[in-house]
Motif scaffolding. Sequence first.
Motif: not given
Length: 426
Positions: A111, A30, A397, A118, A131, A108, A114
């Motif tokens: 969460h 991350p 993404e 991510p 991500r 991000v 998503w």
Amino acid sequence: MSDQAARIIQAVEDGWADQIAWTQALVRYPSVRGQEHTAQAFIHDSLRDRGYAMDRWAIDVDAIKDHPGFSPVTVPYENAINVVGTHTPRQAIGRSLVLNGHVDVVPVGPHKMWTHPPFEPVIDGDWMYGRGGADMKAGIGANIFAMDALRRAGLQPAATVYVEAVTEEECTGNGALSALLRGYRADAALIPEPMDEALVRANVGVLWFQIELSGKPVHVREAGSGSNAILSAWPVINALKGMEALWNARADRVRYFEDVNHPINLNIGKIEGGDWASSVPAWCRLDCRISIFPGDDPAKAAAEIEQTIRAAAALDPFLSNSPPSVTFNGFYTQGYVQPEGSEAEATLDAAYRTVYNKVLPSRASTAYLDGRVFALYADMPTLVFGPYSENIHGFDERLSLSSLKRVTQTIALFIADWCGVEPISG
């Protein structure tokens, strides 16, 4: 297609499963701002294990702060690590190359919005979700695995190649600048940003700025006797939107932006203020981003931003006597144009034709790109060209894997032609 080109294209295919797995592994780190170092350690070790001469360092603000390409920074840089792996040929007969990419990713958000976690890359059909997978860890992988493909074909570049992974692309551009000032220059640079398989011809500059507004706090029962700093932000925002409209009105006179819809974008990216629901807020802070056309001076744009805010504040009874403060706290960059007709572009076009069987398209970009560092401050032909993606900076993404494979094949062919090749042994 020549026999050598066919071998290189097949070599990318042969390494494809490893490339996807490597990219997924990188996405799992991350690497938001301030946490890039673990992803950079992974890249460093990947390049070291391939035999590159390695360099790793934290960005030194004192070493770059007086350069015209520097952007102001307000955060510590101990984890803002850059990594460069250098390939040196036995005999340097070709043209040198920087293969650049950025490892930092944007936050991000919630969460729960998503479909998948991510930082746990999921593949569904042609798409890889996660991500930073598209923007632009897959591009870093394309650079590394394009070089791998040459080796798999028994070849290596007959020129110096710098494989760079930099930080701070999403907020200042200081990572690429630090690498340049550390001495990493070449005859051309290639950056596989997710540009939908097109070459970036022109790119905007970007400014980040923070506005702080003050108010007069009182109990909500007598709100009319106070001044609400949060509500005072709206006239300021509206004034900045008016300025944005005036800047966009020039688009039809700016080369390569004539047909781009709304190229200058103001974004109010963050707002916070106040201390208590039953107290009129005494403060409000806005974090903003706006772009400028190539050729425009960031300092002049900054002055116009400040003047616009002052003029809006002058109409407010409280702010006229307690004007907002403005701090430029990130991107402070010029845009650039990549001139047509360079040998580097012709070489990329030839590689593209081999893979795609059509002419390389080009486009203007309305987002910041590190290409400006090489184009403006090193006079290097700078080729920003990368895969198709969707939802970068947003939820879910995702990156097209078939597009990434074509881009990797194109980069491998470009390296072979631009740098020349020599056998790995002998």
